[in-house]
Design a protein around this motif. Structure first.
Motif: not given
Length: 118
Positions: A69-70, A72-73, A76-77, A82, A89, A93, A96, A100
């Motif tokens: 999860i970390s 993937g996040y 994405k960032k 942003s 978006r 997602t 991500q 993940t």
């Protein structure tokens, strides 16, 4: 030498049995209170989670999921930042989610290999 009186032996035996009965009653009451406490729903849930958290397989699964999860996040960032564009978006997602899953599956294999080596 004093002659042993059967009545006195019987009285001593009765006294010992009463003391034993009183001790067993205290133990029974303690066990009853312990059982009542352990059967409360909150304690059942605590014990179940406590047992799950102590198994190495569960710890490995949590660790691999957190890593996945970390990663993937962060991906994405880093790749999209942003953005206010809804299409970016959605794609972010999806990216991500894919990263993940890949990282989680890969870390599952490595944690299995590590647990087999131990």
């Amino acid at each position: 030498m004093k002659k042993i009186n059967q009545t006195e032996i019987l009285k001593e035996t009765i006294l010992l049995m009463k003391m034993k009965q009183a001790d067993e009653l205290v133990q029974l009451k303690d066990q009853y209170h312990y059982t009542i406490e352990s059967l409360k729903p909150l304690n059942l849930i605590k014990n179940a989670f406590g047992q799950m958290a102590t198994t190495s397989e569960f710890k490995g699964n949590i660790l691999s999921n957190v890593i996945g999860i970390s990663t993937g996040y962060l991906a994405k960032k880093v790749l999209l930042g942003s953005t206010h564009n809804p299409i970016k978006r959605i794609l972010g997602t999806l990216l991500q989610f894919v990263i993940t899953n890949v990282v989680t599956k890969h870390s599952d294999k490595s944690t299995e290999e590590n647990s087999q080596n131990i």
